[in-house]
Design an enzyme around this catalytic site. Structure first.
Site, PDB file in Angstrom:
ATOM      1  N   ALA A   1       0.864  -1.169   0.000  1.00 48.20           N
ATOM      2  CA  ALA A   1       0.000   0.000   0.000  1.00 48.20           C
ATOM      3  C   ALA A   1       0.908   1.228   0.000  1.00 48.20           C
ATOM      4  O   ALA A   1       2.061   1.161   0.449  1.00 48.20           O
ATOM      5  CB  ALA A   1      -0.888  -0.012   1.227  1.00 48.20           C
TER       6      ALA A   1
ATOM      7  N   GLY B   1       0.680  -5.020   0.929  1.00 47.75           N
ATOM      8  CA  GLY B   1      -0.523  -5.095   0.086  1.00 47.75           C
ATOM      9  C   GLY B   1      -0.233  -5.724  -1.272  1.00 47.75           C
ATOM     10  O   GLY B   1      -1.136  -6.291  -1.903  1.00 47.75           O
TER      11      GLY B   1
ATOM     12  N   GLU C   1      -0.398  -9.331  -0.696  1.00 50.20           N
ATOM     13  CA  GLU C   1      -1.808  -9.648  -0.437  1.00 50.20           C
ATOM     14  C   GLU C   1      -2.633  -9.616  -1.720  1.00 50.20           C
ATOM     15  O   GLU C   1      -3.531 -10.439  -1.920  1.00 50.20           O
ATOM     16  CB  GLU C   1      -2.354  -8.659   0.602  1.00 50.20           C
ATOM     17  CG  GLU C   1      -1.653  -8.846   1.949  1.00 50.20           C
ATOM     18  CD  GLU C   1      -1.922  -7.722   2.939  1.00 50.20           C
ATOM     19  OE1 GLU C   1      -1.732  -6.534   2.582  1.00 50.20           O
ATOM     20  OE2 GLU C   1      -2.332  -8.018   4.073  1.00 50.20           O
TER      21      GLU C   1
ATOM     22  N   GLU D   1       4.817  -5.075   7.150  1.00 52.02           N
ATOM     23  CA  GLU D   1       4.062  -3.976   7.781  1.00 52.02           C
ATOM     24  C   GLU D   1       4.498  -3.733   9.217  1.00 52.02           C
ATOM     25  O   GLU D   1       4.405  -2.627   9.735  1.00 52.02           O
ATOM     26  CB  GLU D   1       2.554  -4.287   7.762  1.00 52.02           C
ATOM     27  CG  GLU D   1       1.911  -4.195   6.384  1.00 52.02           C
ATOM     28  CD  GLU D   1       1.850  -5.523   5.643  1.00 52.02           C
ATOM     29  OE1 GLU D   1       2.673  -6.422   5.934  1.00 52.02           O
ATOM     30  OE2 GLU D   1       0.976  -5.654   4.765  1.00 52.02           O
TER      31      GLU D   1
HETATM   32  N1  CO8 Z   1       4.626   3.231  -0.665  1.00 48.44           N
HETATM   33  C1  CO8 Z   1       5.012   4.392  -1.219  1.00 48.44           C
HETATM   34  N2  CO8 Z   1       6.165   4.546  -1.907  1.00 48.44           N
HETATM   35  C2  CO8 Z   1       6.942   3.462  -2.040  1.00 48.44           C
HETATM   36  C3  CO8 Z   1       6.607   2.224  -1.492  1.00 48.44           C
HETATM   37  C4  CO8 Z   1       5.372   2.120  -0.767  1.00 48.44           C
HETATM   38  N3  CO8 Z   1       4.933   0.968  -0.244  1.00 48.44           N
HETATM   39  N4  CO8 Z   1       7.606   1.340  -1.758  1.00 48.44           N
HETATM   40  C5  CO8 Z   1       8.517   2.017  -2.477  1.00 48.44           C
HETATM   41  N5  CO8 Z   1       8.120   3.295  -2.646  1.00 48.44           N
HETATM   42  C6  CO8 Z   1       8.824   4.366  -3.348  1.00 48.44           C
HETATM   43  C7  CO8 Z   1       9.997   4.885  -2.546  1.00 48.44           C
HETATM   44  O1  CO8 Z   1       9.583   5.811  -1.587  1.00 48.44           O
HETATM   45  C8  CO8 Z   1      10.852   5.487  -3.634  1.00 48.44           C
HETATM   46  O2  CO8 Z   1      10.311   6.729  -4.014  1.00 48.44           O
HETATM   47  P1  CO8 Z   1      11.255   8.067  -3.900  1.00 48.44           P
HETATM   48  O3  CO8 Z   1      12.385   7.797  -4.835  1.00 48.44           O
HETATM   49  O4  CO8 Z   1      10.327   9.150  -4.353  1.00 48.44           O
HETATM   50  O5  CO8 Z   1      11.682   8.145  -2.498  1.00 48.44           O
HETATM   51  C9  CO8 Z   1      10.628   4.542  -4.805  1.00 48.44           C
HETATM   52  O6  CO8 Z   1       9.398   3.859  -4.532  1.00 48.44           O
HETATM   53  C10 CO8 Z   1      11.726   3.511  -4.964  1.00 48.44           C
HETATM   54  O7  CO8 Z   1      11.854   2.841  -3.724  1.00 48.44           O
HETATM   55  P2  CO8 Z   1      13.251   2.641  -2.978  1.00 48.44           P
HETATM   56  O8  CO8 Z   1      14.179   3.779  -3.289  1.00 48.44           O
HETATM   57  O9  CO8 Z   1      12.960   2.378  -1.542  1.00 48.44           O
HETATM   58  O10 CO8 Z   1      13.760   1.335  -3.721  1.00 48.44           O
HETATM   59  P3  CO8 Z   1      14.776   0.251  -3.142  1.00 48.44           P
HETATM   60  O11 CO8 Z   1      15.098  -0.631  -4.291  1.00 48.44           O
HETATM   61  O12 CO8 Z   1      15.882   0.866  -2.382  1.00 48.44           O
HETATM   62  O13 CO8 Z   1      13.898  -0.595  -2.060  1.00 48.44           O
HETATM   63  C11 CO8 Z   1      11.949  -1.760  -1.277  1.00 48.44           C
HETATM   64  C12 CO8 Z   1      12.816  -1.346  -2.491  1.00 48.44           C
HETATM   65  C13 CO8 Z   1      12.700  -2.744  -0.402  1.00 48.44           C
HETATM   66  C14 CO8 Z   1      10.695  -2.442  -1.841  1.00 48.44           C
HETATM   67  C15 CO8 Z   1      11.568  -0.522  -0.451  1.00 48.44           C
HETATM   68  O14 CO8 Z   1      11.040   0.459  -1.335  1.00 48.44           O
HETATM   69  C16 CO8 Z   1      10.540  -0.766   0.605  1.00 48.44           C
HETATM   70  O15 CO8 Z   1      10.859  -1.309   1.662  1.00 48.44           O
HETATM   71  N6  CO8 Z   1       9.259  -0.369   0.368  1.00 48.44           N
HETATM   72  C17 CO8 Z   1       8.194  -0.470   1.342  1.00 48.44           C
HETATM   73  C18 CO8 Z   1       7.727  -1.905   1.503  1.00 48.44           C
HETATM   74  C19 CO8 Z   1       6.628  -1.981   2.560  1.00 48.44           C
HETATM   75  O16 CO8 Z   1       6.834  -1.708   3.704  1.00 48.44           O
HETATM   76  N7  CO8 Z   1       5.390  -2.386   2.136  1.00 48.44           N
HETATM   77  C20 CO8 Z   1       4.279  -2.507   3.017  1.00 48.44           C
HETATM   78  C21 CO8 Z   1       3.447  -1.253   2.974  1.00 48.44           C
HETATM   79  S1  CO8 Z   1       2.089  -1.251   4.135  1.00 48.44           S
HETATM   80  C22 CO8 Z   1       0.908  -2.209   3.384  1.00 48.44           C
HETATM   81  O17 CO8 Z   1       1.093  -2.687   2.289  1.00 48.44           O
HETATM   82  C23 CO8 Z   1      -0.339  -2.438   4.124  1.00 48.44           C
HETATM   83  C24 CO8 Z   1      -1.410  -3.068   3.239  1.00 48.44           C
HETATM   84  C25 CO8 Z   1      -2.720  -3.260   3.967  1.00 48.44           C
HETATM   85  C26 CO8 Z   1      -3.605  -2.048   3.916  1.00 48.44           C
HETATM   86  C27 CO8 Z   1      -5.012  -2.388   4.307  1.00 48.44           C
HETATM   87  C28 CO8 Z   1      -5.631  -1.332   5.230  1.00 48.44           C
HETATM   88  C29 CO8 Z   1      -7.056  -1.706   5.699  1.00 48.44           C
END
Ligand code: CO8
Length: 258
Positions: free
Chosen positions: A65, A109, A112, A132
């Site tokens: 998400a 997400g 999921e 998460e």
């Molecule tokens: N949300 C928003 N932006 C994201 C996300 C995300 N989940 N993942 C990556 N991005 C963005 C980064 O912020 C970055 O943007 P910017 O350059 O503008 O800062 C761009 O994508 C590239 O990402 P990275 O520079 O971080 O790329 P890396 O190769 O270094 O890392 C990763 C890749 C490991 C995937 C890393 O981006 C990461 O850890 N992302 C987050 C993963 C995460 O925690 N996901 C879970 C999110 S919470 C969720 O999904 C809950 C769902 C349930 C909701 C239901 C509610 C009822």
């Protein structure tokens, strides 16, 4: 309506739906989830479509998400999101088969969403995770439930509590994905699977999907009864007659969805 966060192409009766927010690793914001639900519903209603193939980019199926959008949400906002709820409930209401083709990250997400599809074909670069917990929340669209059913309690607890990622090989061993293929071959393999499904009777394919999904929601006795009843019901179709006649006449069946 033209979509901004997904790309939809229909070819050979397959709707290919590609998540397309490359700058955010296909993070699922409300716009994307809304467009995706609309695209899935349209494909389900479109007579030209017999199977749906959902994919992302080489680097990410979806990295979860959208954390940036979610970070300022209140309890009321998250609770009010029908889209989170709809995808959390799964996409069983899409009655045509939906395959997820996963390359790169399928996190939170994203994992999921892939699990809400009917089955997952993964590239050898795929990484699945429910990280998460690192954000001070837990899975909210099925990651504590569908993952547990797919890989068992121990691995699911491990992933939900430590936030570690599972690579494609481990995911296949654990039963989360149906096949793993080299990254370059993934779309060909997934399209091949979709084209196999397209050849079947749609009535039968929908029924098979319903029967497998029923196994998650019922006791074995109830599930077997459901299966037997819908098996009987398929004898009311012309496609059953055609399928069995084609076998006996040693020819390819020509199903007409009747
Ligand atoms: N949300 C928003 N932006 C994201 C996300 C995300 N989940 N993942 C990556 N991005 C963005 C980064 O912020 C970055 O943007 P910017 O350059 O503008 O800062 C761009 O994508 C590239 O990402 P990275 O520079 O971080 O790329 P890396 O190769 O270094 O890392 C990763 C890749 C490991 C995937 C890393 O981006 C990461 O850890 N992302 C987050 C993963 C995460 O925690 N996901 C879970 C999110 S919470 C969720 O999904 C809950 C769902 C349930 C909701 C239901 C509610 C009822």
């Amino acid at each position: 309506m033209a979509f901004e966060t997904i790309i939809v192409e229909i070819e050979d009766h397959v709707a290919l739906v590609k998540l397309n927010r490359p700058d955010a690793l296909n993070a699922l914001n409300q716009q994307l989830l809304g467009e995706l639900m609309q695209a899935l519903e349209e494909a389900d209603a479109n007579d030209k479509v017999r199977c749906i193939l959902l994919t992302g980019s080489e680097k990410a199926f979806a990295a979860g998400a959208d954390i940036k959008e979610m970070s300022s949400m209140s309890f009321v906002d998250v609770n009010a999101s029908n889209l989170f709820a709809a995808f959390g409930d799964g996409i069983q209401r899409i009655r045509k088969p939906v395959i997820a083709a996963v390359s790169g990250y399928a996190l939170g997400g994203g994992c999921e969403l892939a699990m809400a599809c009917d089955f997952i074909i993964a590239s050898d670069t795929a990484k699945f995770g429910q990280p998460e917990i690192n954000l001070g929340v837990i899975a909210g669209m099925g990651g504590s439930q569908r993952l547990t059913r797919a890989v068992g309690k121990s691995k699911s607890m491990d992933m939900n509590l430590t936030g570690r990622f599972m690579d494609a090989e481990e995911a296949e061993r654990a039963g989360l994905v149906s096949r793993v293929v080299p990254a370059k071959k993934m779309m060909e393999e997934a399209m091949g699977a979709a084209l196999k499904i397209v050849e079947k009777s749609l009535i039968t394919a929908r029924t098979a999907k319903e029967a497998v999904n029923r196994s998650f929601e019922s006791t074995l006795t109830e599930g077997l009864l459901f299966e037997r009843r819908v098996f009987h019901a398929l004898f009311a179709t012309e496609d059953q007659k055609e399928g069995m006649a084609a076998f006996m006449e040693k020819r390819q069946a020509q199903f007409r969805d009747k």
